[in-house]
Motif scaffolding. Structure first.
Motif, PDB file in Angstrom:
ATOM      1  N   ASN A 130     -73.901 -15.559 -28.269  1.00 42.12           N
ATOM      2  CA  ASN A 130     -74.001 -15.162 -26.829  1.00 42.12           C
ATOM      3  C   ASN A 130     -73.022 -15.704 -25.977  1.00 42.12           C
ATOM      4  OD1 ASN A 130     -76.434 -13.449 -27.467  1.00 42.12           O
ATOM      5  ND2 ASN A 130     -77.576 -15.123 -27.639  1.00 42.12           N
ATOM      6  N   PHE A 131     -72.245 -14.868 -25.486  1.00 48.60           N
ATOM      7  CA  PHE A 131     -71.335 -15.262 -24.286  1.00 48.60           C
ATOM      8  C   PHE A 131     -72.016 -15.970 -23.262  1.00 48.60           C
ATOM      9  CE2 PHE A 131     -69.141 -11.938 -26.339  1.00 48.60           C
ATOM     10  CZ  PHE A 131     -67.809 -12.442 -26.584  1.00 48.60           C
ATOM     11  N   PHE A 132     -71.388 -17.106 -22.748  1.00 49.38           N
ATOM     12  CA  PHE A 132     -71.965 -17.843 -21.595  1.00 49.38           C
ATOM     13  C   PHE A 132     -70.661 -18.468 -20.836  1.00 49.38           C
ATOM     14  CE2 PHE A 132     -71.983 -21.158 -24.671  1.00 49.38           C
ATOM     15  CZ  PHE A 132     -71.401 -22.276 -24.258  1.00 49.38           C
ATOM     16  N   ASN A 133     -70.769 -18.888 -19.783  1.00 48.33           N
ATOM     17  CA  ASN A 133     -69.719 -19.390 -19.034  1.00 48.33           C
ATOM     18  C   ASN A 133     -69.754 -20.810 -18.792  1.00 48.33           C
ATOM     19  OD1 ASN A 133     -67.833 -19.907 -16.542  1.00 48.33           O
ATOM     20  ND2 ASN A 133     -67.446 -17.791 -16.831  1.00 48.33           N
ATOM     21  N   PHE A 134     -68.972 -21.614 -18.996  1.00 48.46           N
ATOM     22  CA  PHE A 134     -68.599 -23.203 -18.592  1.00 48.46           C
ATOM     23  C   PHE A 134     -68.943 -23.437 -17.175  1.00 48.46           C
ATOM     24  CE2 PHE A 134     -66.002 -27.030 -18.251  1.00 48.46           C
ATOM     25  CZ  PHE A 134     -66.581 -27.603 -18.911  1.00 48.46           C
ATOM     26  N   GLU A 135     -68.940 -22.662 -16.332  1.00 48.31           N
ATOM     27  CA  GLU A 135     -69.345 -22.592 -14.763  1.00 48.31           C
ATOM     28  C   GLU A 135     -70.651 -23.433 -14.811  1.00 48.31           C
ATOM     29  OE1 GLU A 135     -68.387 -22.276 -10.883  1.00 48.31           O
ATOM     30  OE2 GLU A 135     -66.965 -21.205 -12.214  1.00 48.31           O
ATOM     31  N   LYS A 136     -71.662 -23.247 -15.730  1.00 51.43           N
ATOM     32  CA  LYS A 136     -73.035 -23.774 -15.578  1.00 51.43           C
ATOM     33  C   LYS A 136     -72.886 -25.402 -15.684  1.00 51.43           C
ATOM     34  CE  LYS A 136     -74.779 -23.699 -20.300  1.00 51.43           C
ATOM     35  NZ  LYS A 136     -75.619 -23.493 -21.361  1.00 51.43           N
ATOM     36  N   SER A 137     -71.907 -25.955 -16.091  1.00 53.10           N
ATOM     37  CA  SER A 137     -71.805 -27.327 -16.104  1.00 53.10           C
ATOM     38  C   SER A 137     -70.969 -28.044 -14.894  1.00 53.10           C
ATOM     39  CB  SER A 137     -71.087 -27.833 -17.333  1.00 53.10           C
ATOM     40  OG  SER A 137     -71.799 -27.263 -18.586  1.00 53.10           O
ATOM     41  N   LYS A 138     -70.674 -27.223 -13.931  1.00 52.16           N
ATOM     42  CA  LYS A 138     -69.993 -27.763 -12.714  1.00 52.16           C
ATOM     43  C   LYS A 138     -70.967 -28.885 -11.980  1.00 52.16           C
ATOM     44  CE  LYS A 138     -66.852 -26.131  -9.313  1.00 52.16           C
ATOM     45  NZ  LYS A 138     -66.254 -25.171  -8.483  1.00 52.16           N
ATOM     46  N   GLY A 139     -70.507 -29.809 -11.902  1.00 53.33           N
ATOM     47  CA  GLY A 139     -71.267 -30.793 -11.144  1.00 53.33           C
ATOM     48  C   GLY A 139     -72.080 -31.593 -11.934  1.00 53.33           C
ATOM     49  N   LYS A 140     -71.887 -31.627 -13.259  1.00 56.40           N
ATOM     50  CA  LYS A 140     -72.526 -32.413 -14.210  1.00 56.40           C
ATOM     51  C   LYS A 140     -71.642 -33.089 -15.112  1.00 56.40           C
ATOM     52  CE  LYS A 140     -76.123 -28.783 -14.867  1.00 56.40           C
ATOM     53  NZ  LYS A 140     -76.905 -27.834 -15.764  1.00 56.40           N
TER      54      LYS A 140
END
Length: 187
Positions: A65-75
């Motif tokens: 499934n596709f997902f975006n690296f954006e979910k890790s911003k600030g981590k």
């Protein structure tokens, strides 16, 4: 008698060396040697750290499934590019698995390959790895430069600064790396 003992010893040494090329002992011996000669990665000095500015990076998870690296911003993020067919990657992943076991949920782990699922799943099962596998989308842009030849790893702080930029094999299961992670997580 003395020559005979020498000959027998020479044959044993030759057979031992040959075993590294034609038996599974050789594969495990090479992994062991890679692990012995891998060291904790170096920290990039603060003045030289590059910052990730674009987190819009598409990847695929283990279910494809596709997902975006954006979910890790600030981590705090650990990224490792690897390949199942590269012996140094296999040696390095054992330490990464231990690091993942202790820091999952606190650090975002991206253990990235550009291979197809079947060989990766077989490799993961064979080695009893259970960290999350991420698949690189060939031709898509990325926030960090993928290496020409894996392994290649990055450790990124909460502000997007690359704290560790390591080309080649490293020992990630060290007190030095754990102290860095603890420090980055506490900020």
């Amino acid at each position: 008698m003395k020559n005979r003992k020498k000959t027998i010893l020479n044959v044993i040494v030759i057979l031992f060396i040959l075993s590294f090329f034609v038996t599974p002992l050789g594969h495990y011996g090479k992994i062991f040697l890679n692990q012995i000669f891998s060291f904790s990665p170096s920290i990039v000095p603060e003045a030289d750290r590059k910052k990730i500015t674009d987190y819009s990076w598409r990847l695929k998870d283990a279910e494809w499934n596709f997902f975006n690296f954006e979910k890790s911003k600030g981590k705090v993020v650990f990224i490792n590019f690897w390949a199942s067919w590269r012996l140094p990657s296999e040696a390095e992943l054992k330490g990464i698995q231990k690091l993942y076991d202790d820091y999952k949920g606190q650090v975002d782990f991206y253990i990235i390959t550009n291979e197809n699922r079947p060989p990766v799943e077989e490799f993961m099962e064979k080695n009893s790895f259970h960290f999350p596998v991420t698949y690189l989308i060939i031709g898509d842009k990325s926030s960090v430069k993928p290496p020409g030849k894996p392994p290649y790893s990055y450790l990124i702080d909460k502000e997007g600064n690359i704290v560790i930029d390591k080309e080649g094999i490293a020992d990630w299961n060290t007190s030095k790396v754990r102290n860095i992670l603890d420090d980055l997580l506490s900020k």
